[in-house]
Motif scaffolding. Structure first.
Motif, PDB file in Angstrom:
ATOM      1  N   PHE A 150       0.844  -1.189   0.000  1.00 11.12           N
ATOM      2  CA  PHE A 150       0.000   0.000   0.000  1.00 11.12           C
ATOM      3  C   PHE A 150       0.874   1.231   0.000  1.00 11.12           C
TER       4      PHE A 150
ATOM      5  N   ILE B 258       1.323   4.720   1.579  1.00 10.97           N
ATOM      6  CA  ILE B 258       0.869   5.626   2.625  1.00 10.97           C
ATOM      7  C   ILE B 258       1.613   6.925   2.401  1.00 10.97           C
TER       8      ILE B 258
ATOM      9  N   ILE C  98       3.308  -5.373   1.835  1.00  9.41           N
ATOM     10  CA  ILE C  98       2.688  -6.338   2.744  1.00  9.41           C
ATOM     11  C   ILE C  98       3.190  -7.738   2.368  1.00  9.41           C
TER      12      ILE C  98
ATOM     13  N   PRO D 288      -0.925 -12.045  13.604  1.00  6.90           N
ATOM     14  CA  PRO D 288      -1.110 -10.797  14.342  1.00  6.90           C
ATOM     15  C   PRO D 288      -1.822  -9.737  13.506  1.00  6.90           C
ATOM     16  N   SER D 289      -2.362  -8.806  14.210  1.00  7.74           N
ATOM     17  CA  SER D 289      -3.035  -7.680  13.565  1.00  7.74           C
ATOM     18  C   SER D 289      -2.076  -6.973  12.618  1.00  7.74           C
ATOM     19  N   GLY D 290      -2.542  -6.642  11.455  1.00  5.72           N
ATOM     20  CA  GLY D 290      -1.708  -5.909  10.503  1.00  5.72           C
ATOM     21  C   GLY D 290      -0.795  -6.807   9.692  1.00  5.72           C
TER      22      GLY D 290
ATOM     23  N   GLY E  92      -1.676  -8.758   7.334  1.00  2.00           N
ATOM     24  CA  GLY E  92      -2.121  -8.844   5.937  1.00  2.00           C
ATOM     25  C   GLY E  92      -3.204  -9.883   5.695  1.00  2.00           C
TER      26      GLY E  92
ATOM     27  N   THR F 280      -6.055  -8.354   3.787  1.00  3.22           N
ATOM     28  CA  THR F 280      -5.579  -8.029   2.441  1.00  3.22           C
ATOM     29  C   THR F 280      -5.561  -9.277   1.566  1.00  3.22           C
TER      30      THR F 280
ATOM     31  N   THR G 167     -11.797  -1.759  -0.212  1.00  3.77           N
ATOM     32  CA  THR G 167     -11.200  -2.343   0.993  1.00  3.77           C
ATOM     33  C   THR G 167     -11.279  -1.378   2.164  1.00  3.77           C
TER      34      THR G 167
ATOM     35  N   LYS H 271     -13.460  -1.925   5.597  1.00  4.88           N
ATOM     36  CA  LYS H 271     -12.769  -1.914   6.887  1.00  4.88           C
ATOM     37  C   LYS H 271     -13.558  -1.102   7.893  1.00  4.88           C
TER      38      LYS H 271
HETATM   39  N1  LIG Z   1      -6.415   0.366   2.023  1.00  4.37           N
HETATM   40  C1  LIG Z   1      -5.251   0.415   2.699  1.00  4.37           C
HETATM   41  N2  LIG Z   1      -4.449   1.485   2.562  1.00  4.37           N
HETATM   42  C2  LIG Z   1      -3.268   1.552   3.223  1.00  4.37           C
HETATM   43  N3  LIG Z   1      -2.814   0.592   4.022  1.00  4.37           N
HETATM   44  C3  LIG Z   1      -3.565  -0.494   4.200  1.00  4.37           C
HETATM   45  C4  LIG Z   1      -4.831  -0.640   3.542  1.00  4.37           C
HETATM   46  N4  LIG Z   1      -5.351  -1.839   3.890  1.00  4.37           N
HETATM   47  C5  LIG Z   1      -4.461  -2.388   4.733  1.00  4.37           C
HETATM   48  N5  LIG Z   1      -3.399  -1.596   4.908  1.00  4.37           N
HETATM   49  C6  LIG Z   1      -2.238  -1.901   5.736  1.00  4.37           C
HETATM   50  O1  LIG Z   1      -1.792  -3.171   5.355  1.00  4.37           O
HETATM   51  C7  LIG Z   1      -1.433  -3.919   6.492  1.00  4.37           C
HETATM   52  C8  LIG Z   1      -2.234  -5.205   6.532  1.00  4.37           C
HETATM   53  O2  LIG Z   1      -3.595  -4.877   6.766  1.00  4.37           O
HETATM   54  P1  LIG Z   1      -4.692  -5.990   6.936  1.00  4.37           P
HETATM   55  O3  LIG Z   1      -4.641  -6.876   5.757  1.00  4.37           O
HETATM   56  O4  LIG Z   1      -5.962  -5.330   7.213  1.00  4.37           O
HETATM   57  O5  LIG Z   1      -4.178  -6.738   8.225  1.00  4.37           O
HETATM   58  P2  LIG Z   1      -4.916  -7.775   9.152  1.00  4.37           P
HETATM   59  O6  LIG Z   1      -6.232  -8.078   8.558  1.00  4.37           O
HETATM   60  O7  LIG Z   1      -4.021  -8.962   9.190  1.00  4.37           O
HETATM   61  O8  LIG Z   1      -5.020  -7.150  10.495  1.00  4.37           O
HETATM   62  C9  LIG Z   1      -1.676  -3.043   7.683  1.00  4.37           C
HETATM   63  O9  LIG Z   1      -0.429  -2.457   8.050  1.00  4.37           O
HETATM   64  C10 LIG Z   1      -2.597  -1.995   7.185  1.00  4.37           C
HETATM   65  O10 LIG Z   1      -2.384  -0.764   7.848  1.00  4.37           O
END
Ligand SMILES: Nc1ncnc2c1ncn2[C@@H]1O[C@H](COP(=O)(O)OP(=O)(O)O)[C@@H](O)[C@H]1O
Ligand SMILES: [Mg+2]
Lengths: 235, 400
Positions: free
Chosen positions: A20, A22, A29, A48-50, A52, A55, B393, B397
């Motif tokens: 992603f 930012i 990821i 863990p949280s974050g 992926g 995603t 996405t 979320k």
């Molecule tokens: N649309 C997005 N834009 C920017 N960063 C994202 C987006 N979606 C997810 N992320 C980042 O990608 C990483 C993985 O997110 P995610 O897949 O939601 O993790 P999980 O579901 O395992 O907690 C995180 O660091 C999150 O901040």
């Protein structure tokens, strides 16, 4: 309808990249994610949280697309599809269950369940019959006229599952389906998923934090730092 | 029934059922569209009413002769020797004669004059017409509704109903100061709402004496044998005098005067309405952007289920159009109630005040409706595109 799990890869990810942006910074990821899932499998993904998990699930659902690598489900090359093709693939090939149910509050349970059927060439009467059948299946017979706000979390999630399976997709994707539920409701939802996998042969990929949820799956994958760590096969 | 149609219908239904959540902003969008519709309808109704009044004034069977190279009464002057020639014409010239063999004709002058109102506060500009005794009979569709006609040689007035209703000093027996002298109102006449009703009529010689216009004749009205007899009259006039004269039917004379003022009203109304429409479009844009923001999770959920971008676009766009359409309905209803038949006055034929009724015609309604609808269609387009570009996405979320 009931097919046994085979080893023929139904889902195949090869060297999938995803990141992603930012601001100006690109945050990777996945740099090279590989995964194969056979037809009829029930896979739990923990981590863990974050890490992926969502995603990955969104890519499997055709909601998000990989930046690179290969993503095949059945005969569909999702990595090569544009948004239009992916949205019609979504309509016909998978069902999705959300952590927060994502029911439309102004529609009744039955109307929510009917939504995916509107994408199919079905007469209203046939749609109604199928909605009734799946509401039956998730243990909500006769509750179709109720609005989501009047239902418990567990009931709402069962409506969500009914909506995911109403058009009879081979693949079911669940993002923390019990994450917002109490223990008892969670048990019911998991029982439901196990039934869909074992008896109806649905291939299920489920993201979860809950070890008990993971124990319903045939196998559990641990995702960390963009890679799968270990694998535990259920009996 | 195709899939896209069912998708749009389902999305639209959810939109409308969820409208309660954003009721205030949606209502404000409808009202701003209604306001645009009202403003444009108001101006167009004014122009239409003005035109209709002048178009309905005058007869095709009355010829008006003008001189001095003018085709309007205002700048016209018929030289005395030409006038004598015309009135002395014998034989068949297409004009009706009285029992004595004289042409049925009225020599006339018209001028504008300030009248102080009874309360002294307002002054109105009136069209005062001096005419021969046969003048009133030369007006078709004119009827005395109160009092009597003016007596030749006296400073007596008969007043059109349009003026009598709204103008100062129109009551019978009332004294009105015109020029330096007092005049007495002795009658009121109706003329079917036409421009005649905005005139004051008096004896030709009395007017010429009061305004120092002795011997002047601006126009000569003649009763034609029929509408087509005007050709005969034109041919006959060619032999009478070398002075170039203009011969028009009375109907043409008035209809020809409506164009400029009606256009002026429209020229003022359209830019104002368009300017407000730009504002209303911005309002519609804002309303629909907030609608898309409000429906973020719903749109993303439906899209995740496989609903198409096209459905997201159309459902949003149609929502905007429906809101605009309701605004149009309110605007048209209000315009009709407020404006239709409303009595107005403006500077008319001879730079004097002319009364007329606003007319909310079918064409007026159609134009105002289209402008109102356009604000919704244009203001809703960008948000509808935004609905298709929603990042799924991120929206999912936000799920809860
Ligand atoms: N649309 C997005 N834009 C920017 N960063 C994202 C987006 N979606 C997810 N992320 C980042 O990608 C990483 C993985 O997110 P995610 O897949 O939601 O993790 P999980 O579901 O395992 O907690 C995180 O660091 C999150 O901040
Ligand atoms: Mg997640």
């Amino acid at each position: 309808m009931t097919e046994p799990a085979t080893d023929a890869p139904y889902i195949a990810l090869k060297a999938v990249q995803k990141g992603f942006k930012i601001g100006a910074e690109a945050v990777p990821i996945f740099t090279a994610l590989d995964l194969t899932i056979p037809r009829g499998d029930f896979v739990a993904i923990m981590g863990p949280s974050g890490s992926g998990k969502s995603t990955l699930l969104n890519m499997l659902a055709g909601i998000d697309s990989p930046d690179g690598g290969e993503l095949r489900i059945g005969s569909a090359r999702l990595d090569r599809m544009g948004e239009g093709a992916r949205s019609s693939w979504r309509a016909h090939s998978m069902g999705i269950v959300f952590q927060f149910y994502n029911l439309l509050p102004m529609l009744t349970a039955a109307e929510n369940v009917e939504l995916p059927l509107l994408l199919k060439p079905l007469a209203a009467r046939d749609r109604r019959a199928r909605v009734e059948k799946v509401l039956d299946l998730v243990g909500l017979s006769g509750r179709g006229g109720q609005y989501p706000a009047l239902m418990s979390g567990g009931e709402q999630q069962r409506v969500g599952i009914a909506r995911a399976i109403v058009s009879d997709p081979a693949l079911l994707l669940c993002d923390e389906p019990t994450g917002d539920l109490d223990r008892k409701s969670a048990g019911g939802v998991l029982e439901m998923l196990r039934f869909l996998n074992r008896k109806l042969g649905k291939t299920i990929v489920m993201v979860t934090h809950d070890p008990r949820a993971a124990s319903c799956a045939r196998r559990t994958l641990h995702l960390d730092k963009g890679q799968f760590l270990e694998e535990r096969r259920a009996a | 029934m195709s899939s896209i149609f069912r998708q749009v219908r389902a999305m639209l239904r959810a939109n409308l059922l969820g409208l309660r959540r954003r009721l205030a902003i949606s209502v404000s969008m409808m009202l701003s569209v209604a306001l645009v519709v009202c403003v444009l309808a108001g101006f167009l109704a004014m122009a239409a009413g003005f035109e209709r009044t002048l178009a309905g004034t005058g007869s095709a069977s009355v010829a008006v002769i003008l001189g001095g190279g003018s085709n309007r009464e205002a700048g016209s002057d018929i030289p005395a020797e030409a006038l004598r020639g015309i009135l002395a014409l014998g034989g068949e010239i297409g004009v009706v004669r009285d029992t004595g063999g004289q042409l049925v004709a009225s020599r006339e002058v018209i001028g504008t004059t300030e009248v102080a109102a009874g309360d002294g506060a307002h002054a109105a500009t009136l069209a005062l017409r001096g005419m021969d005794l046969s003048g009133p009979d030369l007006r078709d569709g004119v009827a005395l509704v109160a009092g009597r006609m003016f007596t030749p040689g006296t400073r007596e007035l008969v007043v059109g109903l349009g003026l009598a209703r709204q103008g100062p000093g129109g009551a019978i027996g009332g004294k009105v100061r015109l020029g330096a002298l007092d005049w007495t109102v002795v009658g009121q006449f109706a003329a079917g709402g036409s421009a005649f009703e905005s005139e004051v009529w008096a004896d030709l010689d009395a007017v010429r004496a009061a305004f120092d216009r002795q011997g002047e004749v601006q126009s000569l009205r003649l009763r034609l044998a029929g509408p087509e007899a005007i050709g005969t009259l034109r041919a006959a006039l060619g032999t009478v005098t070398a002075t170039p004269l203009v011969v028009v039917s009375e109907a043409e004379l008035y209809a020809g005067q409506s164009g400029r003022t009606a256009d002026l009203i429209r020229l003022f109304g359209w830019p104002l309405a368009l300017l407000m429409a730009v504002g209303a479009t911005a309002g519609a844009l804002n309303t629909m952007m907030s609608s898309v923001a409000d429906r973020r999770v719903e749109i993303a959920t439906l899209r995740a289920l496989g609903f198409s971008r096209m459905a997201a676009f159309l459902a949003t766009w149609i929502e905007a159009s429906l809101l605009a359409l309701i605004g149009v309905g309110i605007g048209i209803a209000l315009s009709w109630l407020l404006f239709n038949g409303w009595q107005a006055s403006t500077l008319g034929a001879n730079n004097a005040r002319m009364g007329f009724q606003l007319m909310v015609t079918g064409e007026v309604m159609a134009k105002a409706s289209l402008l109102g609808l356009a604000t919704g269609l244009i203001g809703g387009a960008l948000p509808a595109i935004a609905a298709t570009r929603l990042p799924l996405t991120a929206a999912l979320k936000a799920g809860a």
